[in-house]
Design an enzyme around this catalytic site. Sequence first.
Site, PDB file in Angstrom:
ATOM      1  N   PHE A  10       0.774  -1.159   0.050  1.00 51.94           N
ATOM      2  CA  PHE A  10      -0.115   0.021  -0.013  1.00 51.94           C
ATOM      3  C   PHE A  10       0.833   1.195  -0.011  1.00 51.94           C
ATOM      4  O   PHE A  10       1.834   1.444   0.711  1.00 51.94           O
ATOM      5  CB  PHE A  10      -0.799   0.089   1.202  1.00 51.94           C
ATOM      6  CG  PHE A  10      -1.900  -1.245   1.316  1.00 51.94           C
ATOM      7  CD1 PHE A  10      -3.315  -0.969   0.859  1.00 51.94           C
ATOM      8  CD2 PHE A  10      -1.342  -2.479   1.838  1.00 51.94           C
ATOM      9  CE1 PHE A  10      -4.075  -1.968   1.221  1.00 51.94           C
ATOM     10  CE2 PHE A  10      -2.477  -3.332   2.132  1.00 51.94           C
ATOM     11  CZ  PHE A  10      -3.660  -3.132   1.778  1.00 51.94           C
ATOM     12  N   ASP A  11       0.479   2.096  -1.049  1.00 53.64           N
ATOM     13  CA  ASP A  11       1.116   3.550  -0.767  1.00 53.64           C
ATOM     14  C   ASP A  11       0.335   4.100   0.487  1.00 53.64           C
ATOM     15  O   ASP A  11      -0.716   3.659   0.972  1.00 53.64           O
ATOM     16  CB  ASP A  11       0.660   4.428  -2.040  1.00 53.64           C
ATOM     17  CG  ASP A  11       1.091   5.719  -1.998  1.00 53.64           C
ATOM     18  OD1 ASP A  11       2.152   6.225  -1.492  1.00 53.64           O
ATOM     19  OD2 ASP A  11       0.302   6.661  -2.125  1.00 53.64           O
ATOM     20  N   VAL A  12       0.883   5.222   0.895  1.00 55.94           N
ATOM     21  CA  VAL A  12       0.218   5.834   2.118  1.00 55.94           C
ATOM     22  C   VAL A  12      -0.676   7.057   1.905  1.00 55.94           C
ATOM     23  O   VAL A  12      -1.568   7.068   2.475  1.00 55.94           O
ATOM     24  CB  VAL A  12       1.498   6.179   3.109  1.00 55.94           C
ATOM     25  CG1 VAL A  12       1.125   7.012   4.279  1.00 55.94           C
ATOM     26  CG2 VAL A  12       2.173   4.836   3.565  1.00 55.94           C
TER      27      VAL A  12
END
Length: 223
Positions: A10-12
Amino acid sequence: MHSTITTFVFDVYGTLFDVHSVKEKADELFDGRGTEISDIWRRKQLEYSFLRQMMGNYEKFSDVTEDSLKYALNQLSISYSKKEVDSLLEQYISLRAYEEVQDVLSTLKENGKVLAVFSNGSRDMLEPLVEQAGLSNYFERIISVDDIKQYKPTPASYTSVLKVLGVKREEVLFMSSNGWDISGAKNFGFHTAWINRNHLPQEELGLAPDYTFDSLDAILDLK
């Protein structure tokens, strides 16, 4: 879901957490101008990371974030103090997680999936952010580009995911709300899910995401 996928990365910013939740504090400090400040701040944050990468002048994302905030305030002709800048920067370690995030992570974890975070954010931003949101236990690793000083979307940055997690690129489903990040990850060879929260058009880079969803909830429906 593609049968080879074992790892959910996951990107944040914009994916797990709402970067524009800083608007409330900015409104409070600067007479209701939070939306203007937040919009310019985020745009310059991305521009400066891209520009520094291209120029070979890497600085960690917390410094880029501060520079971008000062630019936004200067562009809007807003006078500010160090205390006000520091107060806004602190908001980046207490951003609001999107409402579906915890349930999605919990379900994936219960189903035996490997979960990780991969972000342009530096560790001094990422680790307290994930911790304060109560999400740390869901992730095998928090991977920061700061460890190799290569911002996304460079291929070298995505390579770090493979090295840290010990997986092959075809085993990864990478999720981001940022179209440019999805393009970079797709170019690298990850499976990609674009979390298009703002209903934007697809990037014209010839690198279409494998999946496009309005929120992370739909990840759970992949078969």
